[in-house]
Design a protein around this motif. Structure first.
Motif, PDB file in Angstrom:
ATOM      1  N   ASN A   1      -2.655   6.896  21.936  1.00  0.00           N
ATOM      2  CA  ASN A   1      -2.204   7.921  22.879  1.00  0.00           C
ATOM      3  C   ASN A   1      -2.020   9.261  22.175  1.00  0.00           C
ATOM      4  N   GLY A   2      -2.826   9.491  21.138  1.00  0.00           N
ATOM      5  CA  GLY A   2      -2.735  10.736  20.390  1.00  0.00           C
ATOM      6  C   GLY A   2      -3.856  10.803  19.380  1.00  0.00           C
ATOM      7  N   GLY A   3      -3.909  11.909  18.638  1.00  0.00           N
ATOM      8  CA  GLY A   3      -4.930  12.067  17.620  1.00  0.00           C
ATOM      9  C   GLY A   3      -4.662  11.191  16.412  1.00  0.00           C
ATOM     10  N   ARG A   4      -3.461  11.311  15.868  1.00  0.00           N
ATOM     11  CA  ARG A   4      -3.033  10.408  14.797  1.00  0.00           C
ATOM     12  C   ARG A   4      -2.273   9.265  15.463  1.00  0.00           C
ATOM     13  N   VAL A   5      -2.680   8.048  15.211  1.00  0.00           N
ATOM     14  CA  VAL A   5      -2.238   6.922  16.034  1.00  0.00           C
ATOM     15  C   VAL A   5      -1.228   6.034  15.316  1.00  0.00           C
ATOM     16  N   ILE A   6      -1.542   5.555  14.118  1.00  0.00           N
ATOM     17  CA  ILE A   6      -0.597   4.745  13.351  1.00  0.00           C
ATOM     18  C   ILE A   6      -0.661   5.150  11.886  1.00  0.00           C
ATOM     19  N   ASP A   7       0.425   4.874  11.162  1.00  0.00           N
ATOM     20  CA  ASP A   7       0.530   5.211   9.746  1.00  0.00           C
ATOM     21  C   ASP A   7       0.837   3.932   8.981  1.00  0.00           C
ATOM     22  N   VAL A   8      -0.147   3.441   8.259  1.00  0.00           N
ATOM     23  CA  VAL A   8      -0.009   2.180   7.536  1.00  0.00           C
ATOM     24  C   VAL A   8       0.551   2.490   6.148  1.00  0.00           C
ATOM     25  N   THR A   9       1.752   1.979   5.873  1.00  0.00           N
ATOM     26  CA  THR A   9       2.516   2.404   4.700  1.00  0.00           C
ATOM     27  C   THR A   9       2.883   1.215   3.827  1.00  0.00           C
TER      28      THR A   9
ATOM     29  N   SER B   1       0.083  -8.602  11.919  1.00  0.00           N
ATOM     30  CA  SER B   1      -0.563  -9.181  10.746  1.00  0.00           C
ATOM     31  C   SER B   1      -0.399  -8.279   9.535  1.00  0.00           C
ATOM     32  N   ALA B   2      -0.565  -6.973   9.734  1.00  0.00           N
ATOM     33  CA  ALA B   2      -0.403  -6.031   8.626  1.00  0.00           C
ATOM     34  C   ALA B   2       1.028  -6.049   8.101  1.00  0.00           C
ATOM     35  N   GLU B   3       1.995  -6.068   9.023  1.00  0.00           N
ATOM     36  CA  GLU B   3       3.390  -6.016   8.605  1.00  0.00           C
ATOM     37  C   GLU B   3       3.887  -7.346   8.034  1.00  0.00           C
ATOM     38  N   ALA B   4       3.089  -8.394   8.180  1.00  0.00           N
ATOM     39  CA  ALA B   4       3.440  -9.669   7.539  1.00  0.00           C
ATOM     40  C   ALA B   4       3.220  -9.619   6.033  1.00  0.00           C
ATOM     41  N   MET B   5       2.491  -8.609   5.577  1.00  0.00           N
ATOM     42  CA  MET B   5       2.271  -8.438   4.149  1.00  0.00           C
ATOM     43  C   MET B   5       3.543  -7.908   3.488  1.00  0.00           C
ATOM     44  N   PRO B   6       3.812  -8.258   2.252  1.00  0.00           N
ATOM     45  CA  PRO B   6       5.004  -7.752   1.561  1.00  0.00           C
ATOM     46  C   PRO B   6       4.971  -6.230   1.442  1.00  0.00           C
ATOM     47  N   ASP B   7       6.110  -5.609   1.722  1.00  0.00           N
ATOM     48  CA  ASP B   7       6.307  -4.167   1.495  1.00  0.00           C
ATOM     49  C   ASP B   7       5.405  -3.282   2.347  1.00  0.00           C
ATOM     50  N   VAL B   8       4.966  -3.764   3.495  1.00  0.00           N
ATOM     51  CA  VAL B   8       4.118  -2.969   4.389  1.00  0.00           C
ATOM     52  C   VAL B   8       4.862  -2.683   5.679  1.00  0.00           C
ATOM     53  N   THR B   9       4.804  -1.436   6.116  1.00  0.00           N
ATOM     54  CA  THR B   9       5.350  -1.025   7.400  1.00  0.00           C
ATOM     55  C   THR B   9       4.297  -0.203   8.133  1.00  0.00           C
ATOM     56  N   VAL B  10       4.143  -0.438   9.425  1.00  0.00           N
ATOM     57  CA  VAL B  10       3.218   0.345  10.236  1.00  0.00           C
ATOM     58  C   VAL B  10       4.047   1.212  11.184  1.00  0.00           C
ATOM     59  N   PHE B  11       3.963   2.520  10.982  1.00  0.00           N
ATOM     60  CA  PHE B  11       4.687   3.454  11.834  1.00  0.00           C
ATOM     61  C   PHE B  11       3.790   3.899  12.983  1.00  0.00           C
TER      62      PHE B  11
ATOM     63  N   ALA C   1       0.678   0.386  -4.569  1.00  0.00           N
ATOM     64  CA  ALA C   1       0.962   0.849  -3.202  1.00  0.00           C
ATOM     65  C   ALA C   1      -0.337   1.151  -2.457  1.00  0.00           C
ATOM     66  N   GLN C   2      -1.293   1.766  -3.154  1.00  0.00           N
ATOM     67  CA  GLN C   2      -2.578   2.075  -2.523  1.00  0.00           C
ATOM     68  C   GLN C   2      -3.308   0.800  -2.127  1.00  0.00           C
ATOM     69  N   ALA C   3      -3.331  -0.172  -3.035  1.00  0.00           N
ATOM     70  CA  ALA C   3      -4.010  -1.427  -2.732  1.00  0.00           C
ATOM     71  C   ALA C   3      -3.351  -2.133  -1.557  1.00  0.00           C
ATOM     72  N   GLY C   4      -2.028  -2.111  -1.502  1.00  0.00           N
ATOM     73  CA  GLY C   4      -1.318  -2.746  -0.396  1.00  0.00           C
ATOM     74  C   GLY C   4      -1.581  -2.078   0.931  1.00  0.00           C
ATOM     75  N   ALA C   5      -1.589  -0.743   0.932  1.00  0.00           N
ATOM     76  CA  ALA C   5      -1.821  -0.014   2.177  1.00  0.00           C
ATOM     77  C   ALA C   5      -3.225  -0.276   2.720  1.00  0.00           C
ATOM     78  N   TYR C   6      -4.228  -0.244   1.854  1.00  0.00           N
ATOM     79  CA  TYR C   6      -5.591  -0.451   2.344  1.00  0.00           C
ATOM     80  C   TYR C   6      -5.868  -1.905   2.697  1.00  0.00           C
ATOM     81  N   ALA C   7      -5.190  -2.836   2.032  1.00  0.00           N
ATOM     82  CA  ALA C   7      -5.307  -4.235   2.453  1.00  0.00           C
ATOM     83  C   ALA C   7      -4.720  -4.413   3.841  1.00  0.00           C
ATOM     84  N   ALA C   8      -3.627  -3.687   4.122  1.00  0.00           N
ATOM     85  CA  ALA C   8      -3.022  -3.744   5.457  1.00  0.00           C
ATOM     86  C   ALA C   8      -3.914  -3.063   6.489  1.00  0.00           C
ATOM     87  N   VAL C   9      -4.539  -1.949   6.122  1.00  0.00           N
ATOM     88  CA  VAL C   9      -5.476  -1.269   7.018  1.00  0.00           C
ATOM     89  C   VAL C   9      -6.579  -2.231   7.454  1.00  0.00           C
ATOM     90  N   ALA C  10      -7.018  -3.069   6.534  1.00  0.00           N
ATOM     91  CA  ALA C  10      -8.104  -4.016   6.839  1.00  0.00           C
ATOM     92  C   ALA C  10      -7.694  -5.024   7.904  1.00  0.00           C
TER      93      ALA C  10
END
Length: 429
Positions: A376-384, A352-362, A393-402
């Protein structure tokens, strides 16, 4: 060309995505990789600490080039062993990797090459360190000399805090990394990251970023491996970048060559932009994490071409191309990080997050368990996210985090705020 990528975190996922797009690539393997990397590469169950096993796999799979993501294999000399076996690699050999493996080594090189950095002292026992701290006063920065996964640094504002941090190092809080301790003056200014590619002789700029090391909003709490990043860094203007290249990066590469240990690979300079100019905080000899995620999101050139040019001494003939857009990544970590944290929490909503324009989840620390994606670790995913502006970019990343469903996770809510505040202070051009 068949390529092997070594590593399993968000940095390696970002590198894998870029390498997979190269027209020069025939087959990409990754060891050990993660579920995100598996979308771009075939995962191989290799013990990367066993260099002979890595070499045997390369010969079996006709791998002609190895990209090493994390610092530990570099410091352990994997590039040396690959070279002896006739296999090319991206990254420095063991001798050149000392720029990250030993903070005291880098400080000594700075003195030799007149590279601006903080005043410092090295200690091998707690009593001498404590005596120096009490004489010198606070604030000071206490650092484990060796590799400590980004957690061996304490910015101590009081004498007691500094003495305790040094004592913890010598007591084994950071393993062998704390057998020696570097204590340095606290630099004041804006912190930023500058990247450069080197082939041992030639060196070219390779992007800028700003990391957010502290675990909590407002840069509070303990240091982590990084809770988010933005690129480019608005603090590194073209004149500042020229000064960094001429006073810090260039002299470092020249000094390493003079020592007979030429540096090849990516040189990541952590900098403080002080009133007197940029000063080196420390070097890493690999891409940052999560800085790689924002850099790779903006890079328009063929990453494999650039890495091969570094390995083959051809950097003078290449020039990276970058998007003018801004990139911002938000790290979602397991609750408790960077202290004790639990594994196994379900992670959903990535599609769902990656369906947003210009968003990638690493994927940084994930695994598949019974068909479910889990932490499976301390840092788990990177929403970009990319944006025409940093605010976008900030608004897009936090909208994807949601859209991410990670009940056992948390993230900082102010990634990019510092850079945006700087833009506001600067006003329109």
């Amino acid at each position: 060309m068949n390529i092997l990528l070594i590593g399993s975190g968000g940095r390696e996922h970002a590198l894998a995505r870029k390498l997979a797009r190269s027209p020069r690539l025939t087959k990409l393997y990754a060891a050990p990789g993660n579920p995100g990397i598996a979308q771009s590469a075939e995962l191989i169950a290799l013990d990367v600490a066993d260099h002979q096993s890595v070499i045997a796999f390369c010969r079996k799979a006709d791998v002609r080039f190895v990209v090493i993501g994390p610092e530990v294999p570099l410091v352990a000399g994997i590039v040396d062993d690959l070279a002896e076996a006739g296999i090319a690699a991206f990254g420095p050999n063991r001798a050149a990797a000392r720029l990250e493996a030993s903070k005291a080594f880098t400080k000594e090189l700075c003195a030799e090459a007149n590279i601006p950095t903080a005043a410092w002292r090295r200690f091998t026992d707690a009593a001498a360190a404590a005596a120096y701290i009490r004489t010198h006063g606070a604030p000071v920065v206490v650092k484990a000399d060796g590799l400590a996964a980004g957690k061996g640094v304490t910015v101590a504002t009081t004498l007691d805090e500094a003495v305790e941090a040094a004592a913890d190092c010598f007591a084994g809080a950071h393993g062998g990394a704390g057998a020696e301790v570097v204590i340095e003056d606290l630099l004041v200014g804006e912190e930023a990251s500058f990247f450069a590619l080197s082939d041992g002789t030639n060196v070219i700029p390779f992007g800028t970023a700003e990391d957010h090391k502290r675990v909590g909003d407002g840069d509070t709490g303990p240091n982590t491996g990084g809770m988010g990043a933005v690129s480019p860094s608005g603090a590194i203007t073209p004149p500042v970048a020229e000064r960094i290249m001429s006073q810090i990066i260039g002299p470092t590469v020249a000094a390493m060559a003079r020592r007979g240990t030429p540096f090849r690979g990516v040189l990541y300079a952590g900098l403080m932009l002080t009133a007197e100019g940029p000063k080196l905080i420390e070097y890493n000899v690999r891409f940052g994490d999560p800085e790689a995620q924002v850099l790779m999101s903006r890079l328009e050139s063929d990453l494999l071409d650039l890495m091969l040019a570094s390995s083959e001494g051809r950097l003078a003939r290449v020039s990276p191309r970058w998007s003018d857009r801004a990139a911002l990544t938000v790290v979602m970590a397991a609750k408790g990080y960077p202290g004790a944290y639990s594994r196994g929490g379900a992670v959903g909503g990535i599609e769902s997050a990656e369906a947003m324009p210009d968003v990638t989840v690493f994927h940084a620390g994930t695994a598949l368990r019974d068909g479910r994606l889990v932490a499976n670790g301390g840092r788990v995913i990177d929403v970009t996210a990319l944006g025409n502006t940093l605010a976008e970019a900030q608004a897009g990343a936090y909208a994807a985090v949601a859209r991410i469903d990670f009940a056992d996770g948390f993230c900082r809510r102010d990634i990019g705020d510092r850079a945006l505040a700087r833009e506001t202070r600067a006003g329109p051009n």
